[in-house]
Design a protein around this motif. Structure first.
Motif, PDB file in Angstrom:
ATOM      1  N   GLU A 148       0.829  -1.208   0.000  1.00 31.23           N
ATOM      2  CA  GLU A 148       0.000   0.000   0.000  1.00 31.23           C
ATOM      3  C   GLU A 148       0.863   1.258   0.000  1.00 31.23           C
ATOM      4  N   GLY A 149       1.893   1.260   0.830  1.00 33.15           N
ATOM      5  CA  GLY A 149       2.766   2.420   0.898  1.00 33.15           C
ATOM      6  C   GLY A 149       3.521   2.649  -0.389  1.00 33.15           C
ATOM      7  N   MET A 150       4.078   1.572  -0.957  1.00 28.29           N
ATOM      8  CA  MET A 150       4.820   1.703  -2.205  1.00 28.29           C
ATOM      9  C   MET A 150       3.909   2.166  -3.344  1.00 28.29           C
ATOM     10  N   GLU A 151       2.709   1.634  -3.399  1.00 29.50           N
ATOM     11  CA  GLU A 151       1.758   2.049  -4.427  1.00 29.50           C
ATOM     12  C   GLU A 151       1.416   3.525  -4.278  1.00 29.50           C
ATOM     13  N   ALA A 152       1.256   3.975  -3.038  1.00 32.17           N
ATOM     14  CA  ALA A 152       0.942   5.379  -2.788  1.00 32.17           C
ATOM     15  C   ALA A 152       2.097   6.293  -3.198  1.00 32.17           C
ATOM     16  N   ILE A 153       3.325   5.849  -2.974  1.00 32.97           N
ATOM     17  CA  ILE A 153       4.498   6.659  -3.336  1.00 32.97           C
ATOM     18  C   ILE A 153       4.596   6.802  -4.855  1.00 32.97           C
ATOM     19  N   VAL A 154       4.515   5.680  -5.577  1.00 32.79           N
ATOM     20  CA  VAL A 154       4.739   5.743  -7.024  1.00 32.79           C
ATOM     21  C   VAL A 154       3.582   6.414  -7.757  1.00 32.79           C
ATOM     22  N   ASN A 155       2.432   6.566  -7.084  1.00 30.18           N
ATOM     23  CA  ASN A 155       1.286   7.221  -7.713  1.00 30.18           C
ATOM     24  C   ASN A 155       0.971   8.590  -7.130  1.00 30.18           C
ATOM     25  N   HIS A 156       1.780   9.058  -6.179  1.00 31.09           N
ATOM     26  CA  HIS A 156       1.484  10.358  -5.566  1.00 31.09           C
ATOM     27  C   HIS A 156       1.650  11.455  -6.611  1.00 31.09           C
ATOM     28  N   PRO A 157       0.670  12.334  -6.751  1.00 31.35           N
ATOM     29  CA  PRO A 157       0.739  13.345  -7.812  1.00 31.35           C
ATOM     30  C   PRO A 157       1.934  14.287  -7.695  1.00 31.35           C
ATOM     31  N   ASP A 158       2.410  14.541  -6.474  1.00 32.75           N
ATOM     32  CA  ASP A 158       3.559  15.430  -6.301  1.00 32.75           C
ATOM     33  C   ASP A 158       4.882  14.746  -6.603  1.00 32.75           C
ATOM     34  N   LEU A 159       4.862  13.413  -6.750  1.00 36.22           N
ATOM     35  CA  LEU A 159       6.096  12.654  -6.987  1.00 36.22           C
ATOM     36  C   LEU A 159       6.133  12.012  -8.368  1.00 36.22           C
ATOM     37  N   ALA A 160       5.091  12.203  -9.147  1.00 33.87           N
ATOM     38  CA  ALA A 160       4.917  11.457 -10.392  1.00 33.87           C
ATOM     39  C   ALA A 160       6.055  11.660 -11.385  1.00 33.87           C
ATOM     40  N   ASP A 161       6.659  12.843 -11.390  1.00 29.73           N
ATOM     41  CA  ASP A 161       7.709  13.136 -12.363  1.00 29.73           C
ATOM     42  C   ASP A 161       9.123  12.971 -11.810  1.00 29.73           C
ATOM     43  N   ILE A 162       9.241  12.549 -10.560  1.00 29.05           N
ATOM     44  CA  ILE A 162      10.553  12.392  -9.931  1.00 29.05           C
ATOM     45  C   ILE A 162      11.145  11.038 -10.320  1.00 29.05           C
ATOM     46  N   PRO A 163      12.389  10.998 -10.804  1.00 28.20           N
ATOM     47  CA  PRO A 163      13.001   9.711 -11.149  1.00 28.20           C
ATOM     48  C   PRO A 163      13.163   8.820  -9.922  1.00 28.20           C
ATOM     49  N   LEU A 164      12.867   7.545 -10.100  1.00 28.25           N
ATOM     50  CA  LEU A 164      12.954   6.546  -9.040  1.00 28.25           C
ATOM     51  C   LEU A 164      14.138   5.633  -9.319  1.00 28.25           C
ATOM     52  N   VAL A 165      15.066   5.554  -8.367  1.00 26.44           N
ATOM     53  CA  VAL A 165      16.241   4.690  -8.505  1.00 26.44           C
ATOM     54  C   VAL A 165      16.204   3.648  -7.398  1.00 26.44           C
ATOM     55  N   LEU A 166      16.217   2.386  -7.790  1.00 24.52           N
ATOM     56  CA  LEU A 166      16.117   1.298  -6.827  1.00 24.52           C
ATOM     57  C   LEU A 166      17.498   0.837  -6.364  1.00 24.52           C
ATOM     58  N   GLU A 167      17.585   0.563  -5.059  1.00 20.22           N
ATOM     59  CA  GLU A 167      18.769  -0.053  -4.447  1.00 20.22           C
ATOM     60  C   GLU A 167      18.328  -1.297  -3.673  1.00 20.22           C
ATOM     61  N   THR A 168      17.388  -2.010  -4.237  1.00 20.41           N
ATOM     62  CA  THR A 168      16.802  -3.184  -3.597  1.00 20.41           C
ATOM     63  C   THR A 168      17.784  -4.357  -3.620  1.00 20.41           C
ATOM     64  N   PRO A 169      17.571  -5.343  -2.740  1.00 16.25           N
ATOM     65  CA  PRO A 169      18.529  -6.453  -2.654  1.00 16.25           C
ATOM     66  C   PRO A 169      18.426  -7.411  -3.836  1.00 16.25           C
ATOM     67  N   ASN A 170      19.437  -8.243  -3.960  1.00 20.52           N
ATOM     68  CA  ASN A 170      19.435  -9.334  -4.923  1.00 20.52           C
ATOM     69  C   ASN A 170      19.421 -10.626  -4.114  1.00 20.52           C
ATOM     70  N   GLU A 171      18.222 -11.089  -3.805  1.00 15.31           N
ATOM     71  CA  GLU A 171      18.068 -12.264  -2.944  1.00 15.31           C
ATOM     72  C   GLU A 171      16.697 -12.898  -3.197  1.00 15.31           C
ATOM     73  N   ASP A 172      16.538 -14.109  -2.740  1.00 19.89           N
ATOM     74  CA  ASP A 172      15.273 -14.847  -2.907  1.00 19.89           C
ATOM     75  C   ASP A 172      14.895 -15.003  -4.375  1.00 19.89           C
ATOM     76  N   GLY A 173      15.905 -15.036  -5.254  1.00 13.95           N
ATOM     77  CA  GLY A 173      15.631 -15.177  -6.677  1.00 13.95           C
ATOM     78  C   GLY A 173      15.091 -13.917  -7.328  1.00 13.95           C
ATOM     79  N   LYS A 174      15.153 -12.792  -6.609  1.00 14.14           N
ATOM     80  CA  LYS A 174      14.626 -11.525  -7.123  1.00 14.14           C
ATOM     81  C   LYS A 174      15.730 -10.481  -7.141  1.00 14.14           C
ATOM     82  N   GLY A 175      15.859  -9.809  -8.270  1.00 17.45           N
ATOM     83  CA  GLY A 175      16.849  -8.744  -8.403  1.00 17.45           C
ATOM     84  C   GLY A 175      16.204  -7.468  -8.882  1.00 17.45           C
ATOM     85  N   PHE A 176      17.008  -6.625  -9.530  1.00 13.92           N
ATOM     86  CA  PHE A 176      16.490  -5.331  -9.995  1.00 13.92           C
ATOM     87  C   PHE A 176      15.366  -5.486 -11.004  1.00 13.92           C
TER      88      PHE A 176
END
Length: 275
Positions: free
Chosen positions: A235-263
């Motif tokens: 819910e929080g992540m969905e709200a961030i990526v859809n917030h009208p004040d943040l819609a044009d801001i570039p998003l850069v991920l630094e998420t982990p590479n684990e559990d078979g999931k990466g960038f």
């Protein structure tokens, strides 16, 4: 939507473009060298030209250079300050060479100088830089552990106010959450964005490090989780990526590479959450 990840420059900085494309990104972030050591960027003219050309042809941008983890702008120690300023000067010069808009830096820890003294140290250290035209230094929000500064929005606002440089901000969602700014619901995201706008100003926000958190809000623990699978949650992540004040801001991920999931998995997850 501009979304990408922090990718490696192994084998040459121009390889970062293909790596970004491989994970589904259209903007991104790099280190110019190992962030764990004092080292100068070593970027040849040819690879810099290829990087600029391939970026222009293949990506929407922007790119961000993340400074060394050793940089401490808040330090009261003269030798560490000198090394930090020198390192930052080389990073902004590398950014100019590569046509990169932003250099991202943590303020660091005051280690006994106090909050006010640390903020003064950071502002004056940044003022020593000769920042090339077209390059902007971004001060990044911090998780706020120990004597590290940048966890409070007020710290970011004070450095911007005290420095003679034209500084802007990179917000890290995991760091904000760890520092006590709730992002786990749509209402909480609205409140936090409004507080940032009131204290710092959304006109200073140039990049978001989009990371979920493995730890509770306010714990000051900085450990990133996959998008929607941490304690910020879907819910929080969905709200961030859809917030009208943040819609044009570039998003850069630094998420982990684990559990078979990466960038690639995480970028696709962000795209799915965008309405």
């Amino acid at each position: 939507m501009r979304v990408g990840a922090h990718v490696s420059i192994a084998g040459g900085v121009d390889n970062a473009v293909e790596r970004e494309l491989d994970v589904g990104g259209n903007c991104g972030q790099v280190f110019t060298h190992s962030p764990q050591v004092w080292q100068d960027p070593n970027i040849g003219d040819g690879e810099a030209e290829r990087f600029r050309e391939e970026t222009a042809a293949e990506l929407d941008g922007p790119w961000v250079i993340h400074s060394s983890y050793l940089v401490n702008l808040c330090t009261p120690k003269d030798d560490l300050r000198e090394k930090s300023v020198d390192s930052m000067q080389k990073e902004v010069d590398a950014a100019a060479k590569l046509g990169i808009d932003y250099v991202n830096v943590h303020l660091g820890a005051h280690t006994g100088a106090g909050v006010d003294g640390g903020l003064d140290n950071a502002a004056s250290a940044l003022d020593e830089l000769d920042v090339p035209d077209g390059v902007t230094v971004l001060v990044e929000s911090d998780a706020g552990s120990g004597t590290k500064l940048g966890g409070d929005f007020e710290h970011l606002a004070e450095v911007i106010d005290r420095s003679e440089q034209d500084l802007d901000v990179c917000l890290d969602t995991a760091h904000m959450f760890a520092a006590g700014y709730d992002l786990s619901s749509a209402a909480a995201v609205d409140e936090t964005v409004a507080e940032f706008d009131d204290v710092v100003g959304l006109d200073h926000l140039r990049c978001i490090h989009l990371n979920d958190s493995k730890h509770e809000c306010g714990t000051n623990k900085d450990e990133h989780a996959h998008i929607g699978e941490g304690l910020i949650g879907e819910e929080g992540m969905e709200a961030i990526v859809n917030h009208p004040d943040l819609a044009d801001i570039p998003l850069v991920l630094e998420t982990p590479n684990e559990d078979g999931k990466g960038f690639a998995w995480n970028i696709e997850r962000v795209k799915e959450l965008r309405e």
